[in-house]
Design an enzyme around this catalytic site. Structure first.
Site, short mmCIF file in Angstrom:
data_model
loop_
_atom_site.label_atom_id
_atom_site.label_comp_id
_atom_site.label_asym_id
_atom_site.label_seq_id
_atom_site.Cartn_x
_atom_site.Cartn_y
_atom_site.Cartn_z
N ARG A 32 0.81 -1.22 0.00
CA ARG A 32 0.00 0.00 0.00
C ARG A 32 0.84 1.27 0.00
O ARG A 32 0.32 2.36 -0.24
CB ARG A 32 -0.96 -0.01 1.19
CG ARG A 32 -2.16 -0.93 0.98
CD ARG A 32 -3.05 -0.97 2.20
NE ARG A 32 -2.50 -1.83 3.24
CZ ARG A 32 -3.03 -1.98 4.46
NH1 ARG A 32 -4.11 -1.29 4.78
NH2 ARG A 32 -2.47 -2.80 5.34
N GLN B 221 12.12 -14.60 6.59
CA GLN B 221 10.82 -15.26 6.51
C GLN B 221 10.51 -15.44 5.02
O GLN B 221 10.09 -14.51 4.35
CB GLN B 221 9.74 -14.43 7.20
CG GLN B 221 8.38 -15.13 7.25
CD GLN B 221 7.27 -14.22 7.76
OE1 GLN B 221 7.40 -13.00 7.77
NE2 GLN B 221 6.16 -14.81 8.18
N ASP C 184 7.01 -1.25 11.56
CA ASP C 184 6.23 -0.16 10.97
C ASP C 184 5.44 0.61 12.01
O ASP C 184 4.45 1.27 11.70
CB ASP C 184 5.30 -0.69 9.87
CG ASP C 184 4.29 -1.70 10.39
OD1 ASP C 184 4.35 -2.04 11.60
OD2 ASP C 184 3.43 -2.14 9.60
N ARG D 108 40.68 43.85 -9.35
CA ARG D 108 39.70 44.26 -10.36
C ARG D 108 40.38 45.16 -11.38
O ARG D 108 41.40 45.81 -11.10
CB ARG D 108 38.54 45.00 -9.70
CG ARG D 108 38.94 46.27 -8.97
CD ARG D 108 37.83 46.78 -8.07
NE ARG D 108 38.16 48.07 -7.49
CZ ARG D 108 37.65 48.53 -6.35
NH1 ARG D 108 36.81 47.79 -5.68
NH2 ARG D 108 37.99 49.72 -5.90
#
Length: 450
Positions: A18, A80, A110, A428
């Site tokens: 799900r 399992q 869960d 610069r």
């Protein structure tokens, strides 16, 4: 209960279809930590010395994540192969159970909001003489939950709703799933569970009726509903996240942290925040953040893998990335980003700057628009800025680079060479002004326009 040995068996073999995800369900995260990790933490905090994980779907990924979370601590893994029910899953860990433990905790990977104190209460019930302790919760609407059937203060059965009598349906005390089982009875009771049901599966809940029939003591231990909340889809994942955050926000405020708009602040599982710190609205703490005392985290800031010491100020709209170290009374202002850099005491980068792979000395001022150019497409290089230096606005510091203590970098500079202590550096080009050339260029460009 330090004198009682305990094995925690965590069932993590479910497919979680799900969730509609390629990622195994138990590896989805709450507060930046996998659900499995939350359950492992709760088991450890409840005093479990041994851990057995029963895996199935995505076994290799689940095992790899668990080993990373364990950080070198030992656990056993059991597969399992077929999903034949919860008791079947527990029996997969037979080799671990046979070693003999005083207490067995059976947990579901869960259920990420398990409270270690609840698990400790269940172990305490075993220590006081119970043979099985079942976690239960009261529900205003028990529809869909298994009911805890008690008689004379003892739990005699867990009845699934479809099997309840009309009287049992009125019971509001529901099964929370988690169990504690006395080790001396565990295998005999588990082996007695059959599969004479419509699905042909072995249900762990049957252990209660079997134990009661044998004259063993079974108790229900009441818990808050959130301890039993199982996550089966993304909506429930968000629900669990919201519950976790609400719990953590309350803990923070009760420990002396001010959250101006608590519902907009999001913590990670390991966030540390010291007292007298103020967190403004819409702040997100990723994993690995440690905040000292009396810090101000201004609105819309994002912190991850960072350390902020006492008296510092962050934001608004600041981003601290992994490796950022902000020392006492330093200031990281709006739209600034710090990555793998140490900002020393009292240093300031008030706005619109990026500092990465750097050490910024005490009292340094970094002007708006300054960046450390730390990456050349192949490697990362370090910028060192000495104490008391001043970095003018719109400066680019090209690493590897050292700017000395007390040095001054003129605004708009690109600095490519080391700058000695107390030196003034310009990087610069000299300004050139051509009278009238602006109008000529504009007219020329306008003539090209279709």
């Amino acid at each position: 209960m330090s004198d009682r040995s305990c094995l925690a068996i965590i069932l993590a073999a479910g497919e979680g279809t799900r969730m509609k995800s390629a990622l195994p369900k138990v590896l989805h995260k709450i507060a930046g930590l996998e659900m499995l990790g939350h359950v492992m933490q709760a088991a450890a905090q409840a005093g479990a010395q041994a851990l057995a994980l029963v895996v199935g779907h995505g076994a290799q990924m689940v095992r790899a994540t668990a080993e990373q979370l364990l950080g070198g601590r030992h656990a056993e893994f059991f597969v399992q192969e077929r999903q034949l029910g919860t008791a079947h899953a527990v029996r997969a860990a037979r080799a671990a159970i046979e070693r003999g433990y005083d207490d067995l905790l059976v947990l579901f990977a869960d259920t990420p909001l398990l409270d270690a104190r609840m698990l400790a209460s269940m172990r305490a019930a075993l220590a006081e003489g119970a043979d099985i302790a079942v976690m239960g919760f009261h529900a205003a609407d028990p529809t869909g939950y298994g009911r805890l059937v008690e008689r004379d203060g003892a739990l005699v059965a867990i009845r699934e709703e479809k099997d309840c009598s009309p009287e049992e349906r009125r019971i509001t005390y529901c099964n929370g799933g988690t169990m504690a089982i006395a080790g001396r009875h565990a295998l005999a009771l588990l082996d007695a569970i059959g599969n004479e049901n419509a699905k042909g599966e072995y249900y762990l809940t049957d252990i209660v009726q079997i134990a009661a029939a044998r004259g063993l003591t079974v108790r229900a231990v009441e818990a808050a509903f959130e301890n039993a909340l199982g996550v089966n889809n993304r909506a429930q994942l968000a629900e669990a996240e919201a519950m976790w955050q609400a719990r953590r926000r309350r803990e923070a405020m009760l420990s002396g942290v001010t959250l101006i708009a608590p519902e907009t602040v999001f913590f990670s599982h390991d966030t540390q925040v010291g007292p007298d710190t103020v967190v403004e609205p819409h702040v997100w703490f990723g994993p690995g953040v440690k905040i000292g005392n009396d810090v101000r985290i201004r609105a819309f800031s994002h912190l991850e893998g960072a350390r902020v010491e006492s008296g510092a100020e962050i934001g608004p709209f600041a981003r601290l990335r992994p490796g950022a170290e902000i020392m006492e009374k330093a200031k990281i202002g709006n739209f600034c980003e710090v990555k793998k850099a140490r900002i020393e005491t009292g240093a300031k980068m008030p706005h619109l700057s990026y500092v990465g792979d750097a050490v910024v000395g005490a009292g340094v001022n970094i002007g708006a628009g300054t960046i450390t150019c730390n990456y050349d497409g192949f490697g990362k290089y370090v910028t060192e800025i000495g104490p008391g230096a001043f970095i003018g606005t719109n400066s680019s510091l090209v690493a590897p680079l050292r700017v000395g203590a007390g040095a001054y970098i003129a605004s708009g500079s690109v600095i490519t060479h080391d700058v000695p202590d107390d030196a003034l550096a310009f990087g610069r080009a000299r300004q050139t002004t051509r009278e009238g050339r602006g109008k000529l260029l504009r007219d020329k460009l306008a003539a090209r326009k279709p």
